[in-house]
Design a protein around this motif. Structure first.
Motif, PDB file in Angstrom:
ATOM      1  N   ALA A  61       0.690  -1.507   0.458  1.00 60.13           N
ATOM      2  CA  ALA A  61      -0.402  -0.090   0.199  1.00 60.13           C
ATOM      3  C   ALA A  61       0.406   1.114   0.033  1.00 60.13           C
ATOM      4  CB  ALA A  61      -0.883  -0.144   1.250  1.00 60.13           C
ATOM      5  N   ALA A  62       1.771   1.104   0.458  1.00 55.62           N
ATOM      6  CA  ALA A  62       3.097   2.362   0.403  1.00 55.62           C
ATOM      7  C   ALA A  62       3.909   2.537  -0.493  1.00 55.62           C
ATOM      8  CB  ALA A  62       3.704   2.140   1.973  1.00 55.62           C
ATOM      9  N   VAL A  63       3.710   1.696  -1.426  1.00 61.42           N
ATOM     10  CA  VAL A  63       5.088   1.686  -2.691  1.00 61.42           C
ATOM     11  C   VAL A  63       3.598   2.078  -3.780  1.00 61.42           C
ATOM     12  CG1 VAL A  63       5.936   0.844  -4.724  1.00 61.42           C
ATOM     13  CG2 VAL A  63       6.295   0.536  -2.402  1.00 61.42           C
ATOM     14  N   PRO A  64       3.611   3.645  -5.086  1.00 58.84           N
ATOM     15  CA  PRO A  64       2.420   3.417  -6.479  1.00 58.84           C
ATOM     16  C   PRO A  64       2.780   2.239  -7.036  1.00 58.84           C
ATOM     17  CG  PRO A  64       4.016   5.285  -5.502  1.00 58.84           C
ATOM     18  CD  PRO A  64       4.188   4.596  -4.259  1.00 58.84           C
ATOM     19  N   ARG A  65       1.276   1.687  -7.314  1.00 58.28           N
ATOM     20  CA  ARG A  65       1.251   1.043  -8.311  1.00 58.28           C
ATOM     21  C   ARG A  65       1.989  -0.627  -7.819  1.00 58.28           C
ATOM     22  NH1 ARG A  65       3.174   3.875 -13.504  1.00 58.28           N
ATOM     23  NH2 ARG A  65       2.466   2.079 -14.505  1.00 58.28           N
ATOM     24  N   LEU A  66       1.900  -0.244  -6.665  1.00 58.20           N
ATOM     25  CA  LEU A  66       2.616  -2.410  -6.368  1.00 58.20           C
ATOM     26  C   LEU A  66       1.547  -3.377  -5.633  1.00 58.20           C
ATOM     27  CD1 LEU A  66       4.749  -4.314  -5.966  1.00 58.20           C
ATOM     28  CD2 LEU A  66       5.528  -3.181  -3.846  1.00 58.20           C
ATOM     29  N   ALA A  67       0.410  -2.651  -5.333  1.00 61.15           N
ATOM     30  CA  ALA A  67      -0.903  -3.185  -4.700  1.00 61.15           C
ATOM     31  C   ALA A  67      -1.319  -4.760  -5.570  1.00 61.15           C
ATOM     32  CB  ALA A  67      -1.961  -2.488  -4.653  1.00 61.15           C
ATOM     33  N   GLY A  68      -1.081  -5.855  -5.278  1.00 65.41           N
ATOM     34  CA  GLY A  68      -1.453  -6.875  -5.960  1.00 65.41           C
ATOM     35  C   GLY A  68      -0.040  -7.455  -7.002  1.00 65.41           C
ATOM     36  N   ARG A  69       0.894  -6.937  -6.956  1.00 68.06           N
ATOM     37  CA  ARG A  69       1.711  -7.584  -7.822  1.00 68.06           C
ATOM     38  C   ARG A  69       2.908  -8.479  -7.407  1.00 68.06           C
ATOM     39  NH1 ARG A  69       4.905  -2.940 -10.248  1.00 68.06           N
ATOM     40  NH2 ARG A  69       6.134  -3.928 -11.641  1.00 68.06           N
ATOM     41  N   LEU A  70       2.300  -8.529  -5.947  1.00 64.48           N
ATOM     42  CA  LEU A  70       4.249  -9.541  -5.376  1.00 64.48           C
ATOM     43  C   LEU A  70       3.273 -10.540  -5.748  1.00 64.48           C
ATOM     44  CD1 LEU A  70       5.245  -7.352  -2.692  1.00 64.48           C
ATOM     45  CD2 LEU A  70       5.724  -7.172  -4.470  1.00 64.48           C
ATOM     46  N   ASP A  71       4.531 -11.461  -5.860  1.00 65.33           N
ATOM     47  CA  ASP A  71       3.974 -12.945  -5.473  1.00 65.33           C
ATOM     48  C   ASP A  71       4.428 -13.569  -3.945  1.00 65.33           C
ATOM     49  OD1 ASP A  71       3.780 -16.098  -5.602  1.00 65.33           O
ATOM     50  OD2 ASP A  71       4.452 -16.332  -7.472  1.00 65.33           O
ATOM     51  N   ARG A  72       3.422 -13.987  -3.013  1.00 65.29           N
ATOM     52  CA  ARG A  72       3.535 -14.385  -1.749  1.00 65.29           C
ATOM     53  C   ARG A  72       4.131 -15.731  -1.550  1.00 65.29           C
ATOM     54  NH1 ARG A  72       0.017 -10.014   1.978  1.00 65.29           N
ATOM     55  NH2 ARG A  72       0.228  -8.254   0.179  1.00 65.29           N
ATOM     56  N   ASP A  73       3.942 -16.205  -2.320  1.00 67.77           N
ATOM     57  CA  ASP A  73       4.687 -17.950  -2.473  1.00 67.77           C
ATOM     58  C   ASP A  73       6.295 -17.460  -3.130  1.00 67.77           C
ATOM     59  OD1 ASP A  73       2.427 -19.080  -1.159  1.00 67.77           O
ATOM     60  OD2 ASP A  73       1.579 -18.911  -3.241  1.00 67.77           O
ATOM     61  N   LYS A  74       6.889 -16.818  -3.377  1.00 71.36           N
ATOM     62  CA  LYS A  74       8.135 -17.239  -3.709  1.00 71.36           C
ATOM     63  C   LYS A  74       9.218 -16.042  -3.558  1.00 71.36           C
ATOM     64  CE  LYS A  74       7.074 -19.219  -8.236  1.00 71.36           C
ATOM     65  NZ  LYS A  74       6.870 -18.720  -9.862  1.00 71.36           N
ATOM     66  N   VAL A  75       9.653 -16.149  -1.934  1.00 70.82           N
ATOM     67  CA  VAL A  75      10.261 -15.331  -1.126  1.00 70.82           C
ATOM     68  C   VAL A  75      11.356 -15.950  -0.796  1.00 70.82           C
ATOM     69  CG1 VAL A  75       9.929 -13.920   0.891  1.00 70.82           C
ATOM     70  CG2 VAL A  75       7.930 -14.247  -0.382  1.00 70.82           C
ATOM     71  N   ALA A  76      12.690 -14.586  -0.902  1.00 72.37           N
ATOM     72  CA  ALA A  76      13.842 -15.618  -0.427  1.00 72.37           C
ATOM     73  C   ALA A  76      14.409 -14.243   0.346  1.00 72.37           C
ATOM     74  CB  ALA A  76      15.246 -15.513  -1.591  1.00 72.37           C
ATOM     75  N   VAL A  77      15.748 -14.745   1.341  1.00 75.00           N
ATOM     76  CA  VAL A  77      16.153 -14.003   1.866  1.00 75.00           C
ATOM     77  C   VAL A  77      17.627 -13.990   1.386  1.00 75.00           C
ATOM     78  CG1 VAL A  77      16.616 -15.426   3.325  1.00 75.00           C
ATOM     79  CG2 VAL A  77      16.418 -13.078   4.330  1.00 75.00           C
ATOM     80  N   ALA A  78      18.313 -12.452   1.434  1.00 72.30           N
ATOM     81  CA  ALA A  78      19.644 -12.586   0.925  1.00 72.30           C
ATOM     82  C   ALA A  78      20.189 -11.396   2.279  1.00 72.30           C
ATOM     83  CB  ALA A  78      20.389 -11.882  -0.476  1.00 72.30           C
ATOM     84  N   GLY A  79      21.907 -11.523   2.848  1.00 72.93           N
ATOM     85  CA  GLY A  79      22.579 -10.947   3.473  1.00 72.93           C
ATOM     86  C   GLY A  79      23.924 -10.829   3.145  1.00 72.93           C
ATOM     87  N   HIS A  80      24.989 -10.003   3.829  1.00 74.78           N
ATOM     88  CA  HIS A  80      25.751  -9.937   3.336  1.00 74.78           C
ATOM     89  C   HIS A  80      27.132  -9.690   4.438  1.00 74.78           C
ATOM     90  CE1 HIS A  80      29.808  -7.222   2.903  1.00 74.78           C
ATOM     91  NE2 HIS A  80      30.280  -8.274   2.487  1.00 74.78           N
ATOM     92  N   SER A  81      28.030 -10.640   4.968  1.00 79.23           N
ATOM     93  CA  SER A  81      28.254 -10.211   5.667  1.00 79.23           C
ATOM     94  C   SER A  81      27.683 -10.541   7.898  1.00 79.23           C
ATOM     95  CB  SER A  81      29.553  -8.880   6.328  1.00 79.23           C
ATOM     96  OG  SER A  81      29.953  -8.695   7.137  1.00 79.23           O
ATOM     97  N   MET A  82      27.131  -9.380   8.555  1.00 77.14           N
ATOM     98  CA  MET A  82      25.897 -10.153   9.463  1.00 77.14           C
ATOM     99  C   MET A  82      24.919  -9.705   8.589  1.00 77.14           C
ATOM    100  SD  MET A  82      25.716 -10.101  12.711  1.00 77.14           S
ATOM    101  CE  MET A  82      24.854 -10.123  13.766  1.00 77.14           C
TER     102      MET A  82
END
Length: 320
Positions: free
Chosen positions: A126-147
């Protein structure tokens, strides 16, 4: 996924990216509200989500939602929704914010930040213009560097013992289907320096034996991290060697802790600055995430084959 690729599984043309910050999630139980950067392609639907966790470091603003543009920009331009929180240990919040009264040690609060984002994706959309309904919530990944790699590991299933109360900590999140750990810390025990034991006692009991979620571990073969470990560069491969499959390991030739400069463009503290290496990391991690979240996607197989066939490869890949 909606991102176009060539028939061989290579990245298609990059799309323009919309990046919005700060997206603020009210968090009365946290020392400060949770601030995010959200980067998405301006077109396309069914966007997989990558939660990107920053590391620590000397620069004030890279350890926050403002960092890691070389990765976030590439991933977003090629079809991912990238969400970057500012964790409580960020220098942008002042010293030791994660340990203020009412706070929690940052190793735990970092993972809790990511879980909070997933709990409140409706607010993020809701906070990002024109983003509503565009995410695939079944495909979520995490990434991180160092800590941030340590944070990713906890969400993927690594365990540790809380040094304050002796309780085993399990922060794995089943909504996260894959991960990328970049220059992440390895095992504890006798692998650690006295400095690490004193300042980061939660590293002592890191256990990868139950980190079952698929992940790509990225390590530099010159990343000795001598102030943290006595084992040299091999320490950063522990999340691969000590975890059960399916896992892949990308070992980068001549790379130090910055992996060429993944934390930002033109970062003075990067000891091994190499734009070509950073571009390769962005491309290879993109390919891994594509295929890990959609096993029918040939991107990782294609990228792996190209790396093996290169006359001067940036590194080598192992899988199990």
């Amino acid at each position: 996924m909606s991102e176009p690729t060539t028939s061989a599984g290579l990245p298609g043309s990059p799309r323009p990216v919309l990046s919005v910050s700060p997206v603020v999630l009210a968090a009365p139980d946290r020392a400060v509200d949770l601030q995010l950067r959200v980067s998405v392609p301006v077109t396309g639907s069914g966007l997989p989500v990558v939660l990107l966790s920053h590391g620590l470091g000397f620069s004030h603003h890279l350890s926050s939602l403002h960092g890691y543009a070389p990765l976030a920009d590439f991933w977003a331009a090629h079809g991912f929704a990238v969400i970057q929180p500012t964790h409580l240990d960020s220098r942008t919040l002042g010293p030791d914010r994660g340990n203020e009264a009412g706070g929690v040690p940052h190793w735990r609060s970092r993972a809790e930040d990511m879980r909070r984002v997933l709990d409140r994706l409706d607010e993020v959309e809701a906070a990002v213009p024109r983003l509503a309904g565009r995410l695939d919530r079944d495909k979520v990944a995490v990434a991180g560097h160092s800590m941030g790699g340590h944070t990713a590991g906890l969400l993927l299933g690594a365990r540790l013992t809380d040094p304050d109360d002796g309780a085993e900590v399990d922060l794995a999140d089943p909504r996260i289907k894959a991960g990328v750990m970049l220059a992440a810390p390895g095992r504890g025990g006798d692998a650690l320096t006295a400095f690490t034991v004193e300042h980061y006692p939660f590293f002592l009991t890191t256990d990868f034996s139950r980190m079952t979620t698929p992940a790509l571990v990225v390590a530099g073969d010159r990343d000795d991290s001598a102030f943290l470990t006595v084992r040299g560069p091999d320490w950063h491969t522990d999340p691969y060697t000590l975890a059960p499959g399916p896992k892949s390991l990308l070992t980068l030739s001549d790379a130090e802790h910055g992996l060429g400069g993944v934390s930002g463009y033109d970062v003075a503290e990067t000891t091994d600055e190499d734009p070509a290496r950073v571009a390769a990391v962005a491309r290879l991690t993109w390919a891994y995430l594509r295929s890990a979240l959609d096993p029918g996607d040939p991107a990782w197989r294609t990228a792996s084959g190209q790396l093996a066939a290169d006359a001067r490869p940036v590194g080598r890949i192992a899988s199990k």
